[in-house]
Design a protein around this motif. Structure first.
Motif, PDB file in Angstrom:
ATOM      1  N   ASN A 116       0.840  -1.181   0.000  1.00 28.99           N
ATOM      2  CA  ASN A 116       0.000   0.000   0.000  1.00 28.99           C
ATOM      3  C   ASN A 116       0.884   1.244   0.000  1.00 28.99           C
ATOM      4  O   ASN A 116       1.871   1.294   0.744  1.00 28.99           O
ATOM      5  N   GLY A 119       2.386  -0.356   5.510  1.00 25.51           N
ATOM      6  CA  GLY A 119       1.790  -1.570   6.032  1.00 25.51           C
ATOM      7  C   GLY A 119       2.244  -2.804   5.279  1.00 25.51           C
ATOM      8  O   GLY A 119       3.240  -2.784   4.553  1.00 25.51           O
ATOM      9  N   ASN A 177      -1.375  -6.740   2.632  1.00 22.87           N
ATOM     10  CA  ASN A 177      -2.828  -6.842   2.806  1.00 22.87           C
ATOM     11  C   ASN A 177      -3.527  -5.502   3.059  1.00 22.87           C
ATOM     12  O   ASN A 177      -4.752  -5.437   3.006  1.00 22.87           O
ATOM     13  N   PHE A 178      -2.778  -4.453   3.371  1.00 25.19           N
ATOM     14  CA  PHE A 178      -3.414  -3.154   3.620  1.00 25.19           C
ATOM     15  C   PHE A 178      -3.829  -2.514   2.299  1.00 25.19           C
ATOM     16  O   PHE A 178      -3.053  -2.483   1.343  1.00 25.19           O
ATOM     17  N   ASN A 179      -5.045  -1.980   2.274  1.00 24.61           N
ATOM     18  CA  ASN A 179      -5.521  -1.328   1.045  1.00 24.61           C
ATOM     19  C   ASN A 179      -6.223  -0.001   1.317  1.00 24.61           C
ATOM     20  O   ASN A 179      -6.938   0.509   0.464  1.00 24.61           O
ATOM     21  N   LEU A 199      -1.649   4.739   9.048  1.00 24.76           N
ATOM     22  CA  LEU A 199      -1.560   3.298   9.204  1.00 24.76           C
ATOM     23  C   LEU A 199      -2.070   2.877  10.585  1.00 24.76           C
ATOM     24  O   LEU A 199      -2.849   1.919  10.707  1.00 24.76           O
ATOM     25  N   ASN A 255      -5.818   2.929  10.737  1.00 19.26           N
ATOM     26  CA  ASN A 255      -6.430   1.794  10.048  1.00 19.26           C
ATOM     27  C   ASN A 255      -6.308   0.514  10.871  1.00 19.26           C
ATOM     28  O   ASN A 255      -7.241  -0.298  10.897  1.00 19.26           O
ATOM     29  N   ILE A 256      -5.198   0.336  11.553  1.00 17.99           N
ATOM     30  CA  ILE A 256      -5.019  -0.836  12.417  1.00 17.99           C
ATOM     31  C   ILE A 256      -6.069  -0.838  13.517  1.00 17.99           C
ATOM     32  O   ILE A 256      -6.692  -1.868  13.810  1.00 17.99           O
TER      33      ILE A 256
END
Length: 246
Positions: free
Chosen positions: A70, A74, A77-79, A116, A119-120
């Motif tokens: 991304n 990350g 898998n992070f989008n 980031l 988002n986590i």
């Protein structure tokens, strides 16, 4: 000290120059790009260093995005995205990969680490646990960086770090060097853009310095970062007199 690493994941990159219509427009106008053809990486640790504005972050971002990370950081898998600001340089890079595939990977970008961390938190406690079990937003900036290094980086991975020293004290920067070494011994490869003379002191690494002429491989003691810091520490009063002249 010599460490073998049979797990080099990214061997080199090739700039697809024939697909670029103009080298007069950003980011292709950057000296680091317009002079680039092929660039090889060290099997363990490659440092990319240079003055502000030379294109380190732009270049590192393009490598990361071309790999599949991304743009804001990350794992693969992070989008998420908060603002689409990355350049199209990644479309013009061909990555030369080895037959070995990494089990892990991470793109750490200092300027978007806050996004980031947000988002986590949004993705819930299971993901938070992989970063140490405590929200990154409930830690200091430096602590949250270090939590990612210590908990999320699992070895046998490709780790692309853009200015990881941004939130770290000198002591924590030295601890990061130790962590890098641990992960190298676990078959990991690092590509790191940094201004830190401490971090770039990691032995047996390749140091690629950016200048108006593009990339140049240099020794640690030849980097401007090392020379300026050494001069300042050894001649602090003299340098301050020059810097603070009326």
């Amino acid at each position: 000290m010599v460490l073998e690493n049979k797990w080099q994941y990214l061997r080199s990159i090739i700039l697809l120059r024939d697909k670029i219509t103009s080298f007069s427009q950003y980011p292709f106008s950057l000296p680091v790009i317009c002079t680039l053809e092929t660039l090889e990486f060290h099997p363990r640790v490659t440092f990319i260093v240079g003055e502000n504005g030379t294109g380190k972050s732009t270049f590192l971002e393009a490598i990361a995005v071309a790999w599949g990370f991304n743009p804001e950081g990350g794992t693969i898998n992070f989008n998420f995205h908060t603002r689409n600001t990355h350049s199209e340089l990644y479309k013009y890079l061909r990555l030369v990969r080895s037959a070995k595939k990494p089990r892990d990977g991470f793109f750490l970008r200092a300027e978007s680490f806050y996004n980031l961390a947000t988002n986590i938190d949004e993705l819930g406690p299971d993901l938070i646990n992989s970063y140490g079990g405590r929200s990154l937003h409930k830690q200091s900036h430096g602590e949250s960086f270090f939590a990612a290094f210590m908990n999320r980086f699992g070895g046998r991975g490709l780790y692309i770090l853009d200015e990881p020293e941004a939130a770290l004290s000198p002591v924590r920067q030295m601890a990061l060097v130790s962590r890098i070494h641990d992960l190298v011994r676990q078959d990991s490869q690092f590509i790191i853009a940094t201004h830190s003379p401490i971090i770039m002191g990691y032995p047996e690494a390749a140091i690629l310095q950016l200048s108006a002429g593009g990339f140049e491989t240099v020794r640690y003691e030849e980097t401007e970062h090392y020379m300026v810091m050494k001069e300042f520490v050894n001649n602090r009063e003299k340098m301050l007199k020059v810097l603070l002249m009326p």
